[in-house]
Write a protein that holds these residues in place. Structure first.
Motif, mmCIF file in Angstrom:
data_model
loop_
_atom_site.group_PDB
_atom_site.id
_atom_site.type_symbol
_atom_site.label_atom_id
_atom_site.label_comp_id
_atom_site.label_asym_id
_atom_site.label_seq_id
_atom_site.Cartn_x
_atom_site.Cartn_y
_atom_site.Cartn_z
ATOM 1 N N SER A 143 -0.115 4.581 -0.071
ATOM 2 C CA SER A 143 0.219 3.053 -0.008
ATOM 3 C C SER A 143 0.199 2.517 -1.261
ATOM 4 O O SER A 143 0.586 1.082 -1.401
ATOM 5 N N ASN A 144 -0.243 3.163 -2.241
ATOM 6 C CA ASN A 144 0.074 2.610 -3.616
ATOM 7 C C ASN A 144 1.611 2.511 -4.083
ATOM 8 O O ASN A 144 1.874 2.066 -5.122
ATOM 9 N N LEU A 145 2.363 3.391 -3.449
ATOM 10 C CA LEU A 145 4.016 3.458 -3.607
ATOM 11 C C LEU A 145 4.527 2.365 -2.622
ATOM 12 O O LEU A 145 4.270 2.434 -1.469
ATOM 13 N N LYS A 146 5.767 1.612 -3.377
ATOM 14 C CA LYS A 146 6.624 1.016 -2.406
ATOM 15 C C LYS A 146 7.869 1.819 -2.421
ATOM 16 O O LYS A 146 9.004 1.448 -1.584
ATOM 17 N N LYS A 182 8.163 -2.771 -11.305
ATOM 18 C CA LYS A 182 6.735 -3.036 -11.023
ATOM 19 C C LYS A 182 6.653 -3.050 -9.205
ATOM 20 O O LYS A 182 5.876 -2.929 -8.808
ATOM 21 N N ASN A 183 8.063 -3.275 -8.967
ATOM 22 C CA ASN A 183 8.189 -3.383 -7.146
ATOM 23 C C ASN A 183 8.137 -2.121 -6.643
ATOM 24 O O ASN A 183 8.064 -1.769 -5.426
ATOM 25 N N ASP A 184 8.149 -0.999 -7.288
ATOM 26 C CA ASP A 184 8.124 0.472 -6.899
ATOM 27 C C ASP A 184 6.577 0.996 -6.533
ATOM 28 O O ASP A 184 6.234 1.848 -5.957
ATOM 29 N N PHE A 185 5.693 -0.051 -7.008
ATOM 30 C CA PHE A 185 4.203 0.049 -6.704
ATOM 31 C C PHE A 185 3.424 -0.983 -6.020
ATOM 32 O O PHE A 185 4.082 -2.168 -6.104
ATOM 33 N N ALA A 186 2.420 -0.877 -5.440
ATOM 34 C CA ALA A 186 1.766 -1.874 -4.931
ATOM 35 C C ALA A 186 0.948 -2.743 -6.126
ATOM 36 O O ALA A 186 0.927 -2.350 -7.337
ATOM 37 N N ALA A 192 0.329 1.722 -13.278
ATOM 38 C CA ALA A 192 0.895 2.445 -12.173
ATOM 39 C C ALA A 192 0.932 4.030 -12.697
ATOM 40 O O ALA A 192 0.800 4.765 -11.973
ATOM 41 N N GLU A 193 0.458 4.188 -13.885
ATOM 42 C CA GLU A 193 0.154 5.483 -14.581
ATOM 43 C C GLU A 193 -1.115 6.283 -13.763
ATOM 44 O O GLU A 193 -0.878 7.539 -13.556
ATOM 45 N N HIS A 194 -2.020 5.339 -13.773
ATOM 46 C CA HIS A 194 -3.254 5.897 -12.960
ATOM 47 C C HIS A 194 -2.882 6.135 -11.559
ATOM 48 O O HIS A 194 -3.575 7.332 -10.839
ATOM 49 N N ARG A 195 -2.075 5.156 -10.771
ATOM 50 C CA ARG A 195 -1.747 5.677 -9.407
ATOM 51 C C ARG A 195 -0.904 6.664 -9.310
ATOM 52 O O ARG A 195 -0.993 7.621 -8.368
ATOM 53 N N VAL A 196 -0.075 7.041 -10.177
ATOM 54 C CA VAL A 196 0.955 8.156 -10.027
ATOM 55 C C VAL A 196 0.156 9.304 -10.251
ATOM 56 O O VAL A 196 0.227 10.598 -9.577
ATOM 57 N N SER A 197 -0.768 9.516 -11.312
ATOM 58 C CA SER A 197 -1.628 10.599 -11.586
ATOM 59 C C SER A 197 -2.678 10.817 -10.428
ATOM 60 O O SER A 197 -2.501 12.033 -9.950
ATOM 61 N N LYS A 198 -3.236 10.009 -9.833
ATOM 62 C CA LYS A 198 -4.146 10.144 -8.640
ATOM 63 C C LYS A 198 -3.176 10.512 -7.208
ATOM 64 O O LYS A 198 -3.789 11.062 -6.475
#
Length: 285
Positions: A143-146, A182-186, A192-198
């Protein structure tokens, strides 16, 4: 019968230290506290010894292929294999909410791509019935991704490592060439780098579980909560020891049938593929 062996990465302080401490108290076997820096690792072992606990130390820089290979060779020679792996080593550079390409790459290299090296060298040494716990976070839920293209790809039950890498590389390329959206993410794409890695780490958990299904290995990811550690800006809400109990549950108490799951810090099993759910990391920066 060979003595059981557990390995925790990034364990010289904070959460990793708490996991090692818990394992030393409950795990019937040898516990390896590993860390990138030998001096801090040895100091951590000394602290454990003062508590009456006896972990062993080995230097391990998860982002250095040669270091991972050296550790794997040591485990193979010394023990023949091992039974527990906690992939905890991670970074988050709080000062760059929208990081440079170099900072974003550092995060992803350590938090995600290091696991590809670990799989290459250490997974062949996992014994039958082994338990692997990958430390994710609220940032690791889908859900961190849009961006629907990414979501659809990562939801695929036949997802491959190559596809996860393409997702990671597409993000990194956007930061590098100035097309990051920015709109690709929550949460406006903050960290975003941390969201992508996790997200990549959690997706990899599912892929590896499928890959090693015939070896009776349980591989799960966990969001340990917003802990009071050095990585938590402004202090967290949960003590590392409390979150460590969750990891110990997955290692020592959970059913061996629990495989490829994403567990929240209250032991709830979360549908990782539900991108419309409200599990995204928000407001912690």
């Amino acid at each position: 019968m060979a003595e059981k062996v557990a390995v925790v990465t990034g364990a010289s302080r904070g959460f990793g230290f708490a996991i090692v401490k818990g394992l030393c108290k409950r795990f019937d076997g040898i516990v390896y506290l590993t860390a990138r820096d030998e001096k801090s690792g040895q100091a951590a072992v000394k602290k454990m010894n003062e508590l009456g606990l006896k972990p062993l130390f080995h230097q391990l820089d998860v982002s250095d292929r040669a270091s991972v290979q050296k550790f794997a060779d040591y485990i193979k020679t010394k023990h023949g294999g091992f039974d527990v792996l906690v992939n905890n080593a991670a970074i988050l550079e709080w000062d760059q909410v929208y990081p440079t390409y170099e900072a974003a790459k550092r995060n992803i290299d350590i938090n995600y791509k290091s696991l590809l090296t670990i799989e290459e060298y250490l997974f062949p040494l996992l014994r039958d019935g082994a338990r692997v716990v990958n430390i994710s976070s609220a940032c690791g839920h889908l859900s961190n991704l849009k961006k629907q293209k990414w979501i659809r790809m990562l939801q695929d039950p036949d997802l491959t490592i190559e596809q996860i890498n393409s997702f990671v590389d597409e993000y990194l390329e956007s930061v590098k060439n100035g097309t990051f959206n920015k709109n690709d993410f929550a949460d406006d794409g903050k960290h975003a780098e941390h969201r992508v890695s996790k997200i990549a780490l959690t997706a990899l958990t599912r892929v590896l579980q499928n890959k090693y299904a015939d070896r009776n290995i349980s591989i799960n990811a966990v969001h340990p909560g917003h802990m009071k550690t050095d990585m938590a800006q402004g202090g967290g809400e949960v003590e590392p020891e409390e979150s460590a109990d969750l990891v110990l549950y997955l290692i020592l108490d959970a059913s061996p049938k629990l495989k490829g799951t994403f567990m929240w810090n209250d032991k709830t099993l979360i549908d990782w593929c539900d991108a419309e759910a409200d599990f995204a990391c928000k407001g912690l920066w």
